[in-house]
Design an enzyme around this catalytic site. Structure first.
Site, short mmCIF file in Angstrom:
data_model
loop_
_atom_site.label_atom_id
_atom_site.label_comp_id
_atom_site.label_asym_id
_atom_site.label_seq_id
_atom_site.Cartn_x
_atom_site.Cartn_y
_atom_site.Cartn_z
N HIS A 169 -2.89 4.56 0.92
CA HIS A 169 -2.86 3.00 0.07
C HIS A 169 -1.32 3.78 -0.63
O HIS A 169 -0.46 3.12 -0.71
CB HIS A 169 -4.52 2.23 -0.62
CG HIS A 169 -4.27 1.63 -1.64
ND1 HIS A 169 -4.26 0.48 -1.49
CD2 HIS A 169 -3.24 1.12 -2.65
CE1 HIS A 169 -3.74 -0.95 -1.60
NE2 HIS A 169 -3.19 -0.10 -2.91
N GLU A 170 -2.22 4.76 -1.42
CA GLU A 170 -0.84 5.24 -2.66
C GLU A 170 -0.11 5.45 -2.20
O GLU A 170 1.54 5.59 -2.13
CB GLU A 170 -1.45 6.11 -3.66
CG GLU A 170 -3.24 5.80 -4.09
CD GLU A 170 -2.67 4.46 -4.46
OE1 GLU A 170 -1.70 4.50 -5.58
OE2 GLU A 170 -3.80 3.61 -5.53
N HIS A 225 2.01 3.01 -1.01
CA HIS A 225 2.85 2.23 -2.85
C HIS A 225 4.60 3.38 -2.58
O HIS A 225 5.38 2.64 -3.29
CB HIS A 225 2.32 2.27 -3.96
CG HIS A 225 1.53 1.46 -4.29
ND1 HIS A 225 2.10 0.09 -4.33
CD2 HIS A 225 0.17 1.53 -4.13
CE1 HIS A 225 0.45 -0.56 -4.99
NE2 HIS A 225 -0.40 -0.18 -4.50
N GLU A 247 2.55 -3.92 -3.59
CA GLU A 247 1.18 -4.20 -3.20
C GLU A 247 0.85 -4.33 -1.79
O GLU A 247 -0.02 -3.90 -0.87
CB GLU A 247 -0.37 -4.85 -3.69
CG GLU A 247 -1.36 -5.33 -3.78
CD GLU A 247 -2.29 -3.58 -4.49
OE1 GLU A 247 -1.99 -3.49 -5.15
OE2 GLU A 247 -3.18 -3.80 -3.67
#
Lengths: 508, 508
Positions: free
Chosen positions: A267-268, A271, A297
Site C-alpha cells: 500500500h505505502e 503512494h 489513495e
C-alpha cells in the site's frame, strides 16, 4: 520589477517554504521510526518553531503581493505553467490561513491538542461522555470557520474541498447511495454463504527480520527505487516524500500476522511510486506532490488491492514467499492463500476492514460529519446513530463505543471531510484500471510475470508525472475520458467477490 | 526594557538558533545513517538554507544589541549565570562570524568545497601536485583571516582557541616536546621486542546483526541511556547530541574486524554519556554541550581506553563476549584478548593508529600546521617533510602520499588547530583519571564488577553537568587542582605498555 523577476523572486520564496517543510518532514519521519522517547518534547518545539515560520511565510504581506501580482499574469503565457500552478496552490494556502482570525485559530489548535488527548483516554476507558464536550467544541469551531472560509451550496463542501479539490456533497451523496444499494446486499450475500477463508497458518510467528526481508523483496519486485527511499518500522504505517529523491515507506511487523506487513508495505509502495515518479521539473515546488488525497489513495489501493491481492501476482510470487517462510505455508495452496488474503467479513474497526466492507465504514462517517456540520444531529446522540448505521450497512452492532464511535482519532484533529478520500481512492483506482487495461490488455499476464515496467510507465505518463498540476477532476477526465463513475468500482467488487465466494449472480 | 526583559528576549532569540541547529543536526544524522543516495543533493540545499538563517541570526544587529546590552550586566548578579555564559558563547560566535568580510568568507567556503573534492581525487590518484594549489590557497585564506580575527603572541593560537579555548602554541610546544622525548623511545623499545600480539581469531567473520547485539549490550553495561539515544550504523562513527533527551551514537560494522565496532561504540558512548548528563538547567542553550573538543575527547578516550581496553573490564565481560561470538573466541584466553586489543605497532594511517603511537601522528600535523601558518615551510615541500617526521617519530616512512600527507580531509576543510584536540583529550583523560582514583580508590574493582554508577556520578558532578559553563582550563583546574600536566599521560602510557610488552624499566 518585471513579471519575470517577480516570478523568480516568488519561486525563491516558495522554495524556502518547501525547504522548511522538508526539514520538518525529516523530523516527523524520525519521530515515527525510532526517535528515542526522551527526544519528543524538545523535538516538538523545534517542529513547531519551524511550522510557525512556514505559517508566517505563507501568510505574509510579501506572499500577498506576489500572489496578486502574478495572478494578473496567469493565462498570458508570461509566467511558466509550473509557476501558475504554484500560484494557485499558494493562494489556496494563503486564503485558508488568513481568513480565520489568528487568535481564534490558535485557540482551536489548543483545543485540538486537548481533544486528542481526551479522546485517547475516553477510548481507553470506553467513556464517550468524557469526550463529548470536546467534540462539541470542535464542531462549533468547524461551523464558525466555515463561515469565515465561505461556501456555496453546502458548508461541508468547503471541508471536502480541502482534501479533495472540487468534490461536493451533491456528487458524493449520489456515489455513496449507489455504493449502499449495491454493496450492502453483496456483504449480506457473502455472510449468508457461511464461508470462512481465513487460514490459521497465516498467524504463525514470523520474525521481524524475516518480515523485513519479505517486504524488501516485494518493494524491489514492484520497482520501488531504494536509491530514492528506504523502508522502516513504525506504529502506524505511512509513506512520506521528503524530496523527489527521498520517498520513504514504513510498515509495522506483527509477529503473528505477517500478511499485515506485506499489504501495508505494498500500500505505502503505491503512494511512494507516485511521488518517486513526479516530473523532475516540479522538484522543490509545493506542487511536487499528489493531485489530492483521493488520487494518492487510488495509487496505494491500485498496488495493494489490484496488484498485491490479485491472483496473477501471487501465481508468480507465492513460491518465493513460501521459500522465504521456510515451510510455514507449505500446507496452504496458492488458491487458499489467495482466498485467505481476500476474505471478507463484517468487522467493527475501519482500519481492519476488508476491501468490500471498507467503503461502508467510510460512508457512515461521511453521513455523520455532514449532519453534524449542518446541525441536523447532535454529538450526544452519536453512539446510538453510529451503532444503528453499522447494523444497517455492515450487519453487526458494536457492543461498546471503543469499537464504535470512539475508534478514530480524526475528529479530534478536526479532520472533517478527510474520510471520504479513502473511499474515493478505491473508486478512482477501479476507474483508472479500467482505462489502463484498454491500453495494456495483457495486464494480468504482465503482473503474473512480475513485469511492471509497462504498467508503471502508463501510470507515470498519465498520473504520476503531473504531480499537483492537475486537479483530481481534470486528471480523472484526462486519464479516463469521463467524470467519476462509480460503476467501475461496483463492477470490480461484484466480479471479484462473486467469484471468490462463488455467489449466484447478484442483482445488478 | 529592563535587563531582565532583555535577558528573556535574548534567550528566546538564542533558543530559536538552537532549535534551527537541532533541525540541521537531525538531517545530518539522517544523511550519515542511511538516507537514500538520491536524497543528498536537495537535502544539502535545505541544510544550507537553514544554516544561512542561523548565520543571519548569530550576526544580526539584534544579536549585537543583545550582546552589548547584556555584557554590561555581566558580573552584577542581574542576569543568571547561564545567561552570562550564553552571552560569552554568542559573543565568540558573533566575533568569529563578523570579523571576516562576508564576501571573502563566501569565496573561502567555495574554495573549501572545491578543495575537499580535489583532495579526494588527489588521494585516490596518489597525486599531491594536483591538490597542492588548493591547499596553498586555503593557507593564504587562513593567513589573511587570522589578521582579521586578531592574535596575541602567535597566529596559530587564534585557530587553536577556536577548538580548545585558551590553548596556546607556547603550552602545546612544551607538551609535545615531552611526549616526543618520552614516547618515541617507548615505541622504539616495543619494536625492538619483536612481539606481535595480534590474533587471527579477531578477524573471523561476525555478522553485522551479531555485532549490533554485542555493541548494544556494551552500551547498556556502560549505562548509556537508550531512552535518550539510539545506535545506528554509519561510515565514519560519530556521536551527536540533538537535544538533551536525544544523544545518538553510531558505529561501523566491519564483518572481519568485530573489535573495531566494539571500540568505536565505546568511544562514542563516552562522548554520548557526557552529553546525556549535562545539567537540565542548560537544556536548549548553546552552552548545553561539551566544554571543548579536547574535553569531549577526554570522555570518549576515558571510556574507550581506560575502561574499554582495561583488563578489569574484560575480566568481567569477556565471558559474555565469548558466548555472544558462539565459540569463535574459545581458543583465545582473556590475557591474549587483552594483549590483542592493546597491541602497539607503527602504522601510517592516523585513524588506525594504536593508543601509544597516536599522539605522534597528531604532533606531526601540529608542527606542520604551525609552520605553514607562520610561513616557515611551503606546501610544495609537505610530502618530504611529512615522510621525514614519520620516520623520525614513528620509525616508518610512507612509500607514497596516499598513506602520507594526503590521508586526512581536515586541511581541505580549513580545520587548522583541530588535530591537537585529539591528543589533548588523551592527556586530559589521564590527568582526570588520576584525580578520580583519589576519590574512588577501588576504581578497578568497580570496573571489574560492571559497577559504573559511582564513576559516572563522579564524572557527572565534576565534568558532565557543567556543559560549556566552564572553559577547559577552569574545568581541568577545578577537577584536578592543577593546569594541564602531561606527566600523568606519560606515566599512564609507560606503565601500561611496559607491562604489556614486559619491558625493562624505560628511562624515566
Amino acid at each position: 520589477m518585471s513579471f519575470k523577476e517577480v516570478e523568480q523572486s516568488f519561486l525563491d520564496y516558495v522554495r524556502k517554504i518547501v525547504n522548511y517543510n522538508e526539514a520538518n518532514s525529516v523530523m516527523y519521519w524520525d519521530l515515527r521510526t525510532g526517535a528515542p522517547k526522551n527526544s519528543v518534547a524538545q523535538r516538538s518545539i523545534v517542529i513547531s518553531e519551524i511550522s510557525s515560520e512556514i505559517f508566517k511565510m505563507t501568510t505574509s504581506d510579501v506572499m500577498a503581493h506576489y500572489l496578486t501580482t502574478l495572478e494578473e499574469a496567469i493565462g498570458n503565457n508570461i509566467i511558466s505553467f509550473e509557476t501558475e500552478q504554484t500560484v494557485k496552490e499558494m493562494r489556496r494556502q494563503y486564503d485558508r490561513n488568513t481568513k480565520i482570525p489568528a487568535e481564534e485559530y490558535r485557540e482551536y489548535i489548543k483545543l485540538q491538542t486537548m481533544a486528542e488527548s481526551v479522546w485517547s483516554e475516553a477510548k481507553n476507558e470506553n467513556d464517550f461522555k468524557k469526550y463529548q464536550p470536546y467534540l462539541e467544541q470542535i464542531i462549533e469551531y468547524k461551523k464558525r470557520f466555515v463561515e469565515y472560509l465561505g461556501y456555496k451550496e453546502c458548508k461541508y463542501d468547503t471541508y471536502l474541498d480541502q482534501y479533495e479539490p472540487g468534490m461536493t456533497v451533491k456528487e458524493l451523496d449520489q456515489v455513496f447511495q449507489t455504493v449502499r444499494e449495491r454493496i450492502v446486499p453483496l456483504v449480506q450475500a457473502i455472510a449468508n454463504t457461511g464461508k470462512n477463508f481465513e487460514k490459521e497458518e497465516m498467524t504463525q510467528f514470523v520474525s521481524k527480520q524475516k518480515q523485513r526481508e519479505i517486504c524488501e523483496s516485494l518493494l524491489e519486485t514492484l520497482q520501488y527505487n531504494f536509491s530514492a527511499g528506504r523502508l522502516d518500522e513504525t506504529a502506524h504505517p505511512f509513506a512520506t516524500s521528503l524530496n523527489l529523491g527521498d520517498v520513504r515507506v514504513t510498515t509495522k511487523f506483527h509477529e503473528n500476522n505477517f500478511d499485515k506487513a506485506i499489504f501495508s508495505t505494498i500500500h505505502e509502495c503505491g503512494h511512494a511510486l507516485y511521488e518517486q515518479n513526479i516530473s523532475t521539473g516540479l522538484a522543490g515546488l509545493p506542487i511536487c506532490c499528489g493531485a489530492s488525497l483521493g488520487i494518492h489513495e487510488s495509487q496505494s489501493l491500485f498496488f495493494e488491492k489490484m496488484i498485491g491481492k490479485s491472483y496473477a501476482f501471487w501465481s508468480k510470487n507465492y513460491n518465493r514467499l513460501q521459500e522465504q517462510l521456510e515451510g510455514k505455508l507449505d500446507d496452504v495452496s496458492l488458491d487458499d492463500f489467495y482466498k485467505a488474503i481476500n476474505h471478507s467479513k463484517p468487522s467493527f474497526i475501519r482500519i481492519e476492514a476488508d476491501e468490500l466492507t471498507y467503503p461502508l465504514h467510510v460512508m457512515l462517517r461521511y453521513e455523520i460529519e455532514k449532519e453534524l456540520l449542518e446541525g441536523t444531529i447532535e454529538v450526544k446522540d452519536l453512539p446510538e446513530i453510529w451503532n444503528e448505521k453499522m447494523s444497517e450497512y455492515i450487519g453487526i452492532r458494536p457492543s461498546n463505543d471503543q469499537e464504535g464511535v470512539l475508534q478514530d482519532v480524526h475528529w479530534s484533529m478536526g479532520y472533517f471531510g478527510y474520510f471520504p478520500t479513502y473511499a474515493l481512492g478505491a473508486m478512482y483506482a477501479a476507474q483508472i484500471k479500467n482505462s489502463m487495461v484498454k491500453d495494456i490488455p495483457n495486464f494480468d499476464e504482465l503482473v503474473a510475470k512480475n513485469e511492471f515496467e509497462e504498467i508503471l510507465q502508463w501510470l507515470k505518463a498519465n498520473i504520476h508525472q503531473h504531480g499537483q498540476t492537475k486537479t483530481p477532476k481534470v486528471l480523472l477526465r484526462d486519464v479516463t475520458g469521463e467524470e467519476l463513475n462509480v460503476q467501475y468500482y461496483i463492477d470490480y467488487l461484484e466480479n471479484k467477490f462473486s467469484a471468490l465466494y462463488d455467489l449466484a449472480e447478484v442483482e445488478q
